[in-house]
Each structure stands twice: as C-alpha cells, then as structure tokens.
Motif scaffolding. Structure first.
Motif, PDB file in Angstrom:
ATOM      1  N   GLN A   7     -62.912  56.105  75.343  1.00 54.53           N
ATOM      2  CA  GLN A   7     -63.416  56.795  74.155  1.00 54.53           C
ATOM      3  C   GLN A   7     -62.767  56.224  72.889  1.00 54.53           C
ATOM      4  OE1 GLN A   7     -63.113  61.082  74.183  1.00 54.53           O
ATOM      5  NE2 GLN A   7     -63.737  61.232  72.043  1.00 54.53           N
ATOM      6  N   LEU A   8     -61.471  55.927  72.950  1.00 51.14           N
ATOM      7  CA  LEU A   8     -60.780  55.335  71.800  1.00 51.14           C
ATOM      8  C   LEU A   8     -61.341  53.942  71.479  1.00 51.14           C
ATOM      9  CD1 LEU A   8     -57.117  56.382  72.667  1.00 51.14           C
ATOM     10  CD2 LEU A   8     -58.590  57.348  70.876  1.00 51.14           C
ATOM     11  N   ILE A   9     -61.620  53.163  72.511  1.00 46.03           N
ATOM     12  CA  ILE A   9     -62.195  51.827  72.315  1.00 46.03           C
ATOM     13  C   ILE A   9     -63.578  51.954  71.681  1.00 46.03           C
ATOM     14  CG2 ILE A   9     -63.090  49.790  73.531  1.00 46.03           C
ATOM     15  CD1 ILE A   9     -60.042  49.768  73.390  1.00 46.03           C
ATOM     16  N   LYS A  10     -64.373  52.890  72.167  1.00 49.16           N
ATOM     17  CA  LYS A  10     -65.720  53.086  71.614  1.00 49.16           C
ATOM     18  C   LYS A  10     -65.659  53.505  70.150  1.00 49.16           C
ATOM     19  CE  LYS A  10     -68.232  54.040  75.881  1.00 49.16           C
ATOM     20  NZ  LYS A  10     -69.092  54.984  76.613  1.00 49.16           N
ATOM     21  N   LEU A  14     -66.982  51.409  66.619  1.00 45.79           N
ATOM     22  CA  LEU A  14     -67.791  51.970  65.529  1.00 45.79           C
ATOM     23  C   LEU A  14     -67.123  51.723  64.177  1.00 45.79           C
ATOM     24  CD1 LEU A  14     -68.960  55.326  67.129  1.00 45.79           C
ATOM     25  CD2 LEU A  14     -70.374  53.316  66.606  1.00 45.79           C
ATOM     26  N   VAL A  15     -65.816  51.888  64.110  1.00 48.12           N
ATOM     27  CA  VAL A  15     -65.089  51.598  62.875  1.00 48.12           C
ATOM     28  C   VAL A  15     -65.245  50.112  62.529  1.00 48.12           C
ATOM     29  CG1 VAL A  15     -62.786  51.484  61.817  1.00 48.12           C
ATOM     30  CG2 VAL A  15     -63.441  53.488  63.158  1.00 48.12           C
ATOM     31  N   GLY A  16     -65.292  49.274  63.564  1.00 44.11           N
ATOM     32  CA  GLY A  16     -65.447  47.835  63.375  1.00 44.11           C
ATOM     33  C   GLY A  16     -66.873  47.400  63.069  1.00 44.11           C
ATOM     34  N   GLY A  17     -67.830  48.324  63.068  1.00 44.54           N
ATOM     35  CA  GLY A  17     -69.173  47.997  62.610  1.00 44.54           C
ATOM     36  C   GLY A  17     -70.283  47.977  63.628  1.00 44.54           C
ATOM     37  N   ALA A  18     -69.996  48.293  64.891  1.00 44.22           N
ATOM     38  CA  ALA A  18     -71.059  48.307  65.909  1.00 44.22           C
ATOM     39  C   ALA A  18     -70.622  49.221  67.048  1.00 44.22           C
ATOM     40  CB  ALA A  18     -71.319  46.901  66.438  1.00 44.22           C
ATOM     41  N   ASP A  19     -71.573  49.632  67.870  1.00 44.99           N
ATOM     42  CA  ASP A  19     -71.182  50.477  68.990  1.00 44.99           C
ATOM     43  C   ASP A  19     -70.738  49.632  70.184  1.00 44.99           C
ATOM     44  OD1 ASP A  19     -73.569  49.649  70.174  1.00 44.99           O
ATOM     45  OD2 ASP A  19     -74.299  51.663  70.546  1.00 44.99           O
ATOM     46  N   HIS A  53     -59.435  46.730  84.610  1.00 43.64           N
ATOM     47  CA  HIS A  53     -60.340  47.098  85.698  1.00 43.64           C
ATOM     48  C   HIS A  53     -61.687  47.428  85.068  1.00 43.64           C
ATOM     49  CE1 HIS A  53     -56.323  48.012  87.330  1.00 43.64           C
ATOM     50  NE2 HIS A  53     -56.847  47.802  88.530  1.00 43.64           N
ATOM     51  N   SER A  54     -62.622  47.843  85.874  1.00 45.67           N
ATOM     52  CA  SER A  54     -63.869  48.342  85.316  1.00 45.67           C
ATOM     53  C   SER A  54     -63.543  49.505  84.380  1.00 45.67           C
ATOM     54  CB  SER A  54     -64.799  48.833  86.428  1.00 45.67           C
ATOM     55  OG  SER A  54     -65.852  49.593  85.871  1.00 45.67           O
ATOM     56  N   PRO A  55     -64.119  49.513  83.163  1.00 50.82           N
ATOM     57  CA  PRO A  55     -63.843  50.608  82.227  1.00 50.82           C
ATOM     58  C   PRO A  55     -64.217  51.990  82.775  1.00 50.82           C
ATOM     59  CG  PRO A  55     -64.898  48.802  81.095  1.00 50.82           C
ATOM     60  CD  PRO A  55     -64.943  48.478  82.571  1.00 50.82           C
ATOM     61  N   LYS A  56     -65.029  52.034  83.806  1.00 51.98           N
ATOM     62  CA  LYS A  56     -65.420  53.318  84.404  1.00 51.98           C
ATOM     63  C   LYS A  56     -64.314  53.920  85.270  1.00 51.98           C
ATOM     64  CE  LYS A  56     -70.233  51.895  84.568  1.00 51.98           C
ATOM     65  NZ  LYS A  56     -71.299  51.379  85.410  1.00 51.98           N
ATOM     66  N   LEU A  57     -63.349  53.095  85.664  1.00 54.52           N
ATOM     67  CA  LEU A  57     -62.291  53.554  86.563  1.00 54.52           C
ATOM     68  C   LEU A  57     -61.130  54.184  85.796  1.00 54.52           C
ATOM     69  CD1 LEU A  57     -62.161  50.550  89.067  1.00 54.52           C
ATOM     70  CD2 LEU A  57     -63.323  52.746  89.344  1.00 54.52           C
ATOM     71  N   HIS A  58     -60.564  55.216  86.362  1.00 55.72           N
ATOM     72  CA  HIS A  58     -59.446  55.927  85.738  1.00 55.72           C
ATOM     73  C   HIS A  58     -58.231  55.014  85.530  1.00 55.72           C
ATOM     74  CE1 HIS A  58     -56.772  59.182  84.688  1.00 55.72           C
ATOM     75  NE2 HIS A  58     -55.940  58.788  85.638  1.00 55.72           N
ATOM     76  N   GLU A  59     -58.007  54.086  86.452  1.00 54.99           N
ATOM     77  CA  GLU A  59     -56.823  53.224  86.365  1.00 54.99           C
ATOM     78  C   GLU A  59     -56.966  52.067  85.367  1.00 54.99           C
ATOM     79  OE1 GLU A  59     -58.934  51.935  90.259  1.00 54.99           O
ATOM     80  OE2 GLU A  59     -58.526  53.810  89.229  1.00 54.99           O
TER      81      GLU A  59
END
Length: 125
Positions: A7-10, A14-19, A53-59
């Motif tokens: 969520q922080l990366i996303k 957005l602050v950087g100009g794109a989703d 890792h995959s961004p979907k993974l908790h680790e």
C-alpha cells in the motif's frame, strides 16, 4: 495504523505521477520483466524499488535500489542475505544472494530503460 508495504509503494507511485499498475505495465512494456517487477516509483527523482518476493506474499520486502550499498551471503545460513545500506544499517533477509543480485540487475536495467529518451517518434519532428 500500520500500512502494508505494498500500500505504501502504491501511494508513493501516485505521488510520483502514476499508479502502481501503470508503472508495472510500463516496466513490462520497456523491459519484458513480468514477475517481481522493479517499480519506478518516481523515475525523474531516481526512486526505484524492487520486491524480494511476489508483492502478493506477506513475506515480501521492498528494497530501494539506490539505498543499497552491498549484498552478502549470510555466513551461517546460505539461503539468507545481509543487505547493507549506505547508512551502514543492515537487514537480514530470508532470500538467497543470487535472487537479490538478480533483482538488482533487473532494477538496473529498468533504470537504464526509463532513463533513455524516446526515439520512436523522432520522424515526426
């Protein structure tokens, strides 16, 4: 309240100009990288991050390319890597040295591709 790293990366994208999804699609388009893609959070400010890792993974951890000073295999646990940052802080990650070196190479390639000026439209000038 603590936010998940993705969520922080996303939000940073957005602050950087794109989703985030647009940035990821651009990385695939420009580099062919489709999994564990490095993300140009704010390319004009040279802010690039990559997942362990995959961004979907908790680790999954997100590392910022320009903050990394070095990577070293853990002496007692070869499947783990010690990441040293420019401020000399260290982070032990349960990721192989090979995997993190590969992510660094992919991010470096991404930086090069995003730093190149588009030439495909030069014939319109």
């Amino acid at each position: 309240m603590k936010k998940p790293s993705l969520q922080l990366i996303k939000e940073a994208c957005l602050v950087g100009g794109a989703d985030f999804d647009g940035r990821r699609a651009a990385v695939t388009y420009k580099t062919g990288i489709t999994s564990k893609s490095p993300i140009p959070i704010h390319p004009s400010e040279q802010i690039y991050a990559f997942p362990t890792h995959s961004p979907k993974l908790h680790e999954c951890h997100w590392l910022f390319y320009h903050h990394i000073k070095s990577l070293h295999r853990h002496p007692d646990t070869p499947t783990h890597t010690i990441v040293t940052f420019h401020d000399e802080k260290e982070l032990l990650l349960p990721v192989s040295l090979y995997s993190l070196e590969r992510q660094m190479q992919r991010t470096s390639y991404c930086i090069v591709r995003f730093s190149q000026h588009p030439t495909e439209f030069q014939h319109y000038k």
